[in-house]
Scaffold this motif. Structure first.
Motif, short mmCIF file in Angstrom:
data_model
loop_
_atom_site.label_atom_id
_atom_site.label_comp_id
_atom_site.label_asym_id
_atom_site.label_seq_id
_atom_site.Cartn_x
_atom_site.Cartn_y
_atom_site.Cartn_z
N ILE A 194 0.83 -1.20 0.00
CA ILE A 194 0.00 0.00 0.00
C ILE A 194 0.87 1.25 0.00
CG2 ILE A 194 -1.61 1.35 1.41
CD1 ILE A 194 -2.90 -1.35 2.24
N ARG A 195 1.88 1.25 0.85
CA ARG A 195 2.75 2.43 0.92
C ARG A 195 3.53 2.63 -0.38
NH1 ARG A 195 4.99 1.51 7.15
NH2 ARG A 195 3.10 2.25 8.20
N ALA A 196 3.95 1.54 -1.00
CA ALA A 196 4.68 1.64 -2.27
C ALA A 196 3.82 2.25 -3.36
CB ALA A 196 5.16 0.27 -2.70
N ALA A 197 2.51 2.07 -3.24
CA ALA A 197 1.57 2.63 -4.23
C ALA A 197 1.12 4.04 -3.85
CB ALA A 197 0.36 1.72 -4.36
N GLY A 198 1.69 4.57 -2.75
CA GLY A 198 1.35 5.94 -2.35
C GLY A 198 0.25 6.05 -1.32
N GLY A 199 -0.21 4.93 -0.78
CA GLY A 199 -1.28 4.96 0.20
C GLY A 199 -0.78 4.98 1.63
N GLU A 200 -1.71 5.05 2.58
CA GLU A 200 -1.39 5.07 4.01
C GLU A 200 -1.94 3.81 4.66
OE1 GLU A 200 -1.71 8.72 6.36
OE2 GLU A 200 -2.45 9.70 4.54
N ALA A 201 -1.11 3.13 5.43
CA ALA A 201 -1.54 1.91 6.09
C ALA A 201 -0.65 1.62 7.28
CB ALA A 201 -1.51 0.73 5.13
N ILE A 202 -1.23 0.92 8.25
CA ILE A 202 -0.47 0.42 9.38
C ILE A 202 -0.85 -1.04 9.59
CG2 ILE A 202 -0.09 2.60 10.56
CD1 ILE A 202 -2.48 2.04 12.33
N ALA A 203 0.03 -1.79 10.22
CA ALA A 203 -0.18 -3.22 10.41
C ALA A 203 -0.66 -3.53 11.82
CB ALA A 203 1.12 -3.97 10.14
N SER A 204 -1.46 -4.59 11.92
CA SER A 204 -1.88 -5.12 13.22
C SER A 204 -1.87 -6.63 13.15
CB SER A 204 -3.30 -4.64 13.57
OG SER A 204 -3.81 -5.39 14.67
N ASP A 205 -1.27 -7.26 14.17
CA ASP A 205 -1.27 -8.72 14.23
C ASP A 205 -2.24 -9.23 15.29
OD1 ASP A 205 0.05 -8.06 16.55
OD2 ASP A 205 1.84 -9.27 16.13
N ALA A 206 -3.22 -8.39 15.67
CA ALA A 206 -4.19 -8.79 16.69
C ALA A 206 -4.99 -10.00 16.22
CB ALA A 206 -5.14 -7.63 16.99
N SER A 207 -5.19 -10.95 17.12
CA SER A 207 -6.09 -12.06 16.84
C SER A 207 -7.52 -11.60 17.08
CB SER A 207 -5.79 -13.25 17.74
OG SER A 207 -6.82 -14.22 17.63
N VAL A 208 -8.39 -11.83 16.11
CA VAL A 208 -9.78 -11.39 16.28
C VAL A 208 -10.50 -12.18 17.36
CG1 VAL A 208 -9.96 -10.53 13.91
CG2 VAL A 208 -10.64 -12.91 14.42
N THR A 209 -9.92 -13.28 17.80
CA THR A 209 -10.53 -14.05 18.89
C THR A 209 -10.24 -13.46 20.26
OG1 THR A 209 -8.63 -15.55 19.09
CG2 THR A 209 -10.36 -16.17 17.53
N ASP A 210 -9.37 -12.45 20.31
CA ASP A 210 -8.93 -11.81 21.56
C ASP A 210 -9.49 -10.39 21.61
OD1 ASP A 210 -7.58 -10.50 23.62
OD2 ASP A 210 -5.64 -11.41 23.16
N PHE A 211 -10.54 -10.19 22.39
CA PHE A 211 -11.21 -8.89 22.39
C PHE A 211 -10.29 -7.77 22.85
CE2 PHE A 211 -14.45 -5.88 24.37
CZ PHE A 211 -14.81 -5.32 23.16
N ALA A 212 -9.45 -8.02 23.84
CA ALA A 212 -8.52 -6.99 24.30
C ALA A 212 -7.56 -6.58 23.19
CB ALA A 212 -7.75 -7.48 25.53
N ALA A 213 -7.09 -7.56 22.42
CA ALA A 213 -6.19 -7.26 21.30
C ALA A 213 -6.92 -6.47 20.22
CB ALA A 213 -5.63 -8.55 20.72
N VAL A 214 -8.18 -6.80 19.98
CA VAL A 214 -8.97 -6.06 18.99
C VAL A 214 -9.19 -4.62 19.46
CG1 VAL A 214 -11.27 -5.88 17.95
CG2 VAL A 214 -10.09 -8.09 18.02
N GLN A 215 -9.48 -4.44 20.74
CA GLN A 215 -9.63 -3.08 21.28
C GLN A 215 -8.34 -2.28 21.11
OE1 GLN A 215 -11.03 -4.43 25.23
NE2 GLN A 215 -12.76 -3.04 24.94
N ALA A 216 -7.20 -2.92 21.32
CA ALA A 216 -5.91 -2.26 21.13
C ALA A 216 -5.71 -1.89 19.66
CB ALA A 216 -4.79 -3.15 21.62
N MET A 217 -6.15 -2.74 18.75
CA MET A 217 -6.05 -2.44 17.32
C MET A 217 -6.89 -1.21 16.96
SD MET A 217 -7.03 -4.87 14.05
CE MET A 217 -8.71 -5.17 14.62
N VAL A 218 -8.08 -1.12 17.50
CA VAL A 218 -8.93 0.05 17.25
C VAL A 218 -8.28 1.30 17.83
CG1 VAL A 218 -11.17 1.11 17.77
CG2 VAL A 218 -11.04 -1.30 17.07
N ALA A 219 -7.73 1.18 19.04
CA ALA A 219 -7.03 2.32 19.65
C ALA A 219 -5.84 2.75 18.79
CB ALA A 219 -6.58 1.96 21.06
#
Length: 290
Positions: free
Chosen positions: A49-74
């Motif tokens: 995405i960045r190579a094409a000029g876009g904006e993106a960030i990565a997250s390795d949160a497991s969707v089965t872990d609600f706390a990790a998902v909340q951290a991804m949203v934060a």
């Protein structure tokens, strides 16, 4: 009409490959800032995405872990101040006939597909209500809608997502939150070996993504089940027939059996606006209201 996403922030789960990757790349290409969520390959897609000029960030949160998902949203809010779009795409397969299926594999598929979507939707729900805008896309499947041999766990999870969508769409409507389901047919790592090569070549994940872009857009519908594959797009509905009033007498079971064809007659069937429509129709046919 041009569908654009400037100023919008999207989270795409399971975006390291297949459908999720195509969704993330397409959203970014049309101006969205994208959180690429994947357990292992998120950074690679972010680099694309960045190579094409876009904006993106990565997250390795497991969707089965609600706390990790909340951290991804934060993480998304810290970076860009909001979340406008969530594409619940993460999924796994554990195919076996029901007779041979271990219950742990049944629960695992439910945890990833259903509870993963619940976690991601719940983590952004208050934020979307406050900002009076949100687009949630659940990834359902023809297996959930119509069944498929050897996929009882997957089908149960995917149909559950339709029920989740129906109610969240009603609850989110006054807050500008639109909730839909996408039912893709696509060749991904999950479908490897399940179809002939000539068929798989037509079912590229990119052929599904136009449907996703519409469901994530400002002009999206709500409570739609949009099906897509090989460049063909259909809409599925949960319908209700007009039915037959039989009563509750001692012979009612036999009369249901005798009239089952008439009960099943789809002439004049309806797409209910809410679950209460069933009861309203039943009372009306019993002569209780107007």
């Amino acid at each position: 009409m041009s569908i654009r996403f400037e100023g919008r922030v999207a989270i795409v789960t399971g975006a390291g490959g297949g459908l999720g990757r195509e969704h993330a790349l397409a959203l970014a290409a049309r101006g969205a800032k994208v959180v690429v969520n994947d357990l292992s390959a998120a950074e690679r897609v972010v680099a694309e995405i960045r190579a094409a000029g876009g904006e993106a960030i990565a997250s390795d949160a497991s969707v089965t872990d609600f706390a990790a998902v909340q951290a991804m949203v934060a993480q998304a809010v810290d970076a860009w101040g909001r979340v406008d779009i969530v594409v619940n795409n993460a999924g796994i397969l554990r195919d076996k006939t029901f007779a041979k299926m271990d219950l742990a594999d049944f629960r695992l598929v439910l945890d990833v597909h259903l509870m993963g979507s619940v976690h991601c939707s719940k983590a952004v729900w208050d934020l979307m209500r406050e900002q009076k805008y949100g687009r949630l896309v659940m990834t359902t499947s023809s297996t959930g809608l119509y069944g498929n041999f050897g996929q009882s766990n997957y089908g149960a999870a995917k149909m559950a997502l339709v029920g989740l969508m129906q109610t969240l769409a009603l609850e989110g409507e006054k807050y500008g939150i639109r909730v839909n389901c996408l039912a893709p047919t696509a060749h991904t790592q999950m479908t490897e070996g399940l179809m002939p090569p000539a068929v798989l070549d037509k079912l590229k994940p990119a052929s599904v993504t136009p449907a996703l872009l519409y469901l994530a857009s400002e002009d999206a519908p709500t409570r739609a089940i949009l099906c897509a594959g090989a460049g063909t797009f259909e809409r599925a509905h949960i319908t209700l027939t007009q039915g037959v009033h039989i009563g509750t007498g001692p012979d009612a079971p036999e009369r249901v059996a005798q009239r089952f064809e008439a009960i099943s007659d789809r002439a004049g069937d309806m797409v209910p606006g809410a679950g209460s429509a069933q009861g309203e129709n039943e009372i009306r046919r019993a002569g209780g209201i107007g």
